[in-house]
Scaffold this active site. Sequence first.
Site, PDB file in Angstrom:
ATOM      1  CG  ASP A   1      -9.564   2.469  -0.448  1.00  0.00           C
ATOM      2  OD1 ASP A   1      -9.117   1.320  -0.625  1.00  0.00           O
ATOM      3  OD2 ASP A   1      -8.938   3.349   0.162  1.00  0.00           O
TER       4      ASP A   1
ATOM      5  CG  ASP B   1      -2.190   0.720   1.111  1.00  0.00           C
ATOM      6  OD1 ASP B   1      -2.316   1.502   0.142  1.00  0.00           O
ATOM      7  OD2 ASP B   1      -3.070   0.549   1.966  1.00  0.00           O
TER       8      ASP B   1
HETATM    9  C1  DGJ Z   1      -5.850   1.924   1.789  1.00  0.00           C
HETATM   10  C2  DGJ Z   1      -6.238   0.712   1.015  1.00  0.00           C
HETATM   11  O1  DGJ Z   1      -6.742   1.057  -0.226  1.00  0.00           O
HETATM   12  C3  DGJ Z   1      -7.237  -0.110   1.816  1.00  0.00           C
HETATM   13  O2  DGJ Z   1      -7.656  -1.202   1.083  1.00  0.00           O
HETATM   14  C4  DGJ Z   1      -6.615  -0.499   3.119  1.00  0.00           C
HETATM   15  O3  DGJ Z   1      -5.563  -1.393   2.883  1.00  0.00           O
HETATM   16  C5  DGJ Z   1      -6.142   0.716   3.865  1.00  0.00           C
HETATM   17  N1  DGJ Z   1      -5.298   1.545   3.054  1.00  0.00           N
HETATM   18  C6  DGJ Z   1      -5.405   0.320   5.106  1.00  0.00           C
HETATM   19  O4  DGJ Z   1      -4.848   1.389   5.743  1.00  0.00           O
END
Ligand code: DGJ
Length: 740
Positions: free
Chosen positions: A552, A482
């Site tokens: 997301d 991430d």
């Molecule tokens: C952003 C990501 O897109 C989410 O899926 C998740 O992993 C969060 N970060 C966790 O902090």
Amino acid sequence: MIFINITFNEKTRTFKLDAKDTTYMLMVADGEYLAHVYYGRKLPDDSLISVMRFDESPFTPATNNRDRASYLDTLPMEYPCFGIGDYREPVLRITAPDGTSTCDLRYKGYDITSGKPSLEGMPATFATDDSPCNTLEIILEDKPAGLEVSLFYTAFEKLDVITRSAVIRNVSNDKSVYLTRALSACVEFDTHEFDMITLNGSWARERAVERCRLHHAKQLVDSCKGESSHQNNPFVALCEHKADEDIGEVFGFNFVYSGNFMAQAEVTQHKKTRFVMGINSIDFSWKLDKGESFTAPEVVMVHSDSGIGKMSRTFHDLYRNNLIRGEYKDKRRPILINNWEATYFDFNTDKLIDIAREASKLGIEMLVMDDGWFGHRDSDNSSLGDWFVYEKKINGGLKHLVDEVNKLGLKFGIWFEPEMVSPDSELYKAHPDWAIQIGGRELTMSREQYVLDYSRKEVRDYVYGMMKNILDSANIEYIKWDMNRQHTEVGSNALPADRQKELWHRYVLGVYDLMDRLTTDYPHILLENCSGGGARFDPAMLYYSPQIWCSDDTDAIERLKIQHGTSVCYPCSAMGAHVSDCPNHTVGRNTPFETRGDVALVGTFGYELDVTRIPEEDRNAIPGQIEKFKKYNPLVRTGDHYRIGNVFEDNTWDAWMFVAKDKSEALFEFVQVLGRPNERSRNIKLKGLDPDAYYYEETKPDEKLSGAALMYVGINIAKMWNVDGLYGDFKSKTLHFVRA
Ligand code: DGJ
């Protein structure tokens, strides 16, 4: 020397590159300038000199030296320089030892080689046995500046793809030169009659398709955020006004890079278009000492003579075969369940095992432990950089947890955010100077975190050491990498003042270096990239990870737009897509469980919910959904994608298809968005079938229709769907057509 698809006509000094149905031509023009001649549908001719006007600018400098400036301001250039009278957008600008900015590249020579050289330290497409290519290198020089530039053009034999990159060398005896702009490509068009298609958005609504008519002056998409960004994707298509999914000429450009970029179309005074693409020159400077070189990343150019859909399918084929690597390149990905939306930070070993136990009964194949397992992280305000297990949550240790999950028959995956550091972390306390920063300035916080200075090898080594400890401590088979903030106060404690502006690019090279080490040392681990959802959905990331978390926003209806936009350039098989719980956590919408599954099966497919707590009816539906995904995934991974509906234009319905390359079967998916009255008898025309073959829908083997009828008349969705089922927003339907 003559290669099959790249030739040089000595008489006219014209280079011709042929991709599958595409020709690209350039020439050495008067004054030894490298000029653009043609890009478009395939031509048999190896010279176009006889149809070009030599009696007027731009081809007249030899007879009219007085007007060299107007010559240079109109000549279609392959790699235009700043400062010599070409007032359109330059791709190269320098600061010479005397402080001036002018450079002037002239033709020096060329080389043609089979295959495609790799780009040092950077991702790029490559040749394969099934998809070969050849490369033209043109060498230009600026003697007063002591610079040499190699322009690389690779033409793919079986795809309408030509790639570009450039290497700039300081060949002077002693002087340092600063590059203040070093873009990768310039393409000149003889017309301004184009629409420009871009993929723009924001967090949770990435890659929305926008289309605008080109007008005079410059139209720019870019990022100065340190990543390719949620806001503008490094993709642009220029297309004829009449072009749609199926007709018209389209030129697609995609930058194989994950940092600051610019892509700009400029309509000039003479109603021509200059398109340039490369690393954003805002806050860019690169010092080239004697003997050093700088490599400008790759631009992929795709030409389509049959609409936007064909352009997309070419990108998909190229990226699936000639960019994505590793064990999972041609394999179905494990069906995962990720605990992020299920628990956020509120989990422990027992909770994860509960989820895994329930998941194992339903056919799910992997548990992914998301953010919150390390340091003392109970929320997003601490511990990034402390990549050791948070014993309070992962009671019993990581190996115990992974072993238990494995015993249940599931693989185990884990989340990292390796580029970041929290101020509240042991790492930051020990090495505050490792954050990207400018001494004496307050550091801007974003999600309570700073960015690590990945230009520094010791920083990368340290982070990698911690990751390795974790990866070697248990049977980990997947990583979600991430990246959750953009850059600010960009400065490095390890770079001298005259190299500070190199940090943006050095950072990206550092990220590539670490991803390269990780994927080399752990070839069995499936890597999924992610950046606050889909802020780094770019081809460079696909080189390291065969899939990228798309957004997301997991709402099935929002995903129609996000996945449609993403598919304009990127293969569906690379889109991270999960079924999540309702009401949806981002938009609060309720959608049928079936629809959520049908939309997610377009991508990598998985679950992002607490499977122990969802309604029993939904839980019971999971095994069937998984079977469906397994059945259609080969078509999604290897077939041709056709967009039929367009929710950006009509938010009442959406539809798409995946058609087998041999046209023996096709998956059709339909989603009702917002129903309108009196629209029951909608005929939807299928695409991509063999018009001469006969097909039946799998559940109705006796009802055969020709591919021609299915494509030119269409299917009546209400009738095929038993009318009653049609009504109701957000419902979906999949139909499987098989050749009789
Ligand atoms: C952003 C990501 O897109 C989410 O899926 C998740 O992993 C969060 N970060 C966790 O902090």
